[in-house]
Design an enzyme around this catalytic site. Sequence first.
Site, PDB file in Angstrom:
ATOM      1  N   HIS A   1       0.873  -1.172   0.000  1.00  0.00           N
ATOM      2  CA  HIS A   1       0.000   0.000   0.000  1.00  0.00           C
ATOM      3  C   HIS A   1       0.907   1.218   0.000  1.00  0.00           C
ATOM      4  O   HIS A   1       1.740   1.396   0.908  1.00  0.00           O
ATOM      5  CB  HIS A   1      -0.925  -0.001   1.209  1.00  0.00           C
TER       6      HIS A   1
ATOM      7  N   GLU B   1       1.675   3.316   3.132  1.00  0.00           N
ATOM      8  CA  GLU B   1       2.209   2.629   4.308  1.00  0.00           C
ATOM      9  C   GLU B   1       3.700   2.431   4.055  1.00  0.00           C
ATOM     10  O   GLU B   1       4.117   1.475   3.401  1.00  0.00           O
ATOM     11  CB  GLU B   1       1.459   1.324   4.531  1.00  0.00           C
TER      12      GLU B   1
ATOM     13  N   HIS C   1       3.425  -3.799   6.349  1.00  0.00           N
ATOM     14  CA  HIS C   1       2.356  -2.804   6.254  1.00  0.00           C
ATOM     15  C   HIS C   1       2.444  -1.824   7.418  1.00  0.00           C
ATOM     16  O   HIS C   1       3.370  -1.880   8.231  1.00  0.00           O
ATOM     17  CB  HIS C   1       0.994  -3.496   6.265  1.00  0.00           C
TER      18      HIS C   1
ATOM     19  N   GLU D   1       2.185  -5.706  10.475  1.00  0.00           N
ATOM     20  CA  GLU D   1       1.757  -4.321  10.670  1.00  0.00           C
ATOM     21  C   GLU D   1       2.728  -3.695  11.661  1.00  0.00           C
ATOM     22  O   GLU D   1       2.811  -4.137  12.820  1.00  0.00           O
ATOM     23  CB  GLU D   1       0.332  -4.277  11.212  1.00  0.00           C
TER      24      GLU D   1
END
Length: 460
Positions: free
Chosen positions: A85, A88, A198, A289
């Site tokens: 993404h 990110e 991410h 993440e």
Amino acid sequence: MLSLLFLLPPFFLFTPAWTLEFRYHNNHEIEQYLKQVSTSNPDITHLYSIGQSSKGQQLWVLALGVSPHQHTVGIPEFKYVGNMHGNEVLGRVLLLQLIDELVRSYRSNETWSLRLLNSTRIHILPTMNPDGFDVADKDCYNSQGRYNGNGIDLNRDFPDAFAGLQSQQLFEERREAEVQAVIGWLRTESFVLSANLHGGAVVASYPYDNSNGGSELVGRASIAPDNDVFVHLAKEYSHNHASMYRGNFCMDSRPFLEGITNGFQWYRLEGGMQDYNYVWGQCLEITLELSCCKYPPARELPALWNDNKKALLAYVQQVHLGVKGQVFDGSGEPVENAVVEVRGRRNICPFRTNQHGEYYRLLLPGNYTFTVTYPGHEVLTKTLSVPYGPDQYSALKHDFLLRRIARTTRRTVGSTTQTDATPTCNYTLQQKAGGAMNRPTWSSLAIGLSMAAVLRSLID
């Protein structure tokens, strides 16, 4: 400034005075950095492109290892993917720092780096979505830049096993250029372990991300056949991270026990990359993440690197879990597409040997019964005692030698042989591994040695 480094001779780059700046480098700067590292370290690095973004930017990968240009039998393939993404962005920084750490430590003859690069081939894709990064908003929560140049969420565009294997692959050519590039990459290299980086939370998420309500659905989680391994892998990262294991790092996020979560239990995601890697690529992948803020302030980057450095290295080492080896036919030749199954683990697409006859199965320590099937040969069943391999930088090595079925023996489908791969599970490696590209849709980099050549749904 990083750009000034390219005015210096290569031998200046790896002196103690040289450092990679903690800042957000644009796509051109990343490309130049990767070229410089590859040019200066041709013995342990190899730069290649897996394709282009929707707007024509190269998707550069740097391979690191003592045989960086091509696969070596017995050496597992590992990959990190960043910036799927575009907004990110921490993954881009961490992966550049990881490259720097690996090369510096190897040149300094640090034991851990020598052992890791001698036993592993590591592929690093700093940005899967360079187009999105180009338009990303430097905001913690804004989604501008999340999508690729065509406005598509790349982590919703992969074929999804729970939407139907065959129907999903029929439309593969219609998928985004970045997704097609990764799919081709998986068919080129026999990847064993992977993670994609991410931002927007601090947690390690593991498959499955989706479910169709079948036997995989246990409570609120979608459980993969290798769930015990996935939980171990996620914990390996979270407990080596400075704070992820606490599970409640971000104020705007729900708590995660030990800093990990089953993807589907967090929320349902169709078309995700980690499920695709596992189902079709035989590659166990988790989603990391790594920051509450999607675009952390540059001043925080050194601390974020320190938070993740140990975990990034420890996770790579997990590629040496379990068992590896080759399958040989009755003539002693390694065979491709032999099915290597572990009792109690019914994978949607059975794990098969690559073009070198190799198999890799990530398993925790314990006793496991293997069943090996190949057309024209007797089924081979063997129980193995599997130790913990990462500390030794090697999984247990075990080769399987098959016996041909006697000519007078009637062939019985399902009892002595396994049928060929179905159209829904495409195992064919489309070219020789190693980034030595022969396939027209891939490009390879020829670098001269002279300097002239010089979440999820708004979370993950």
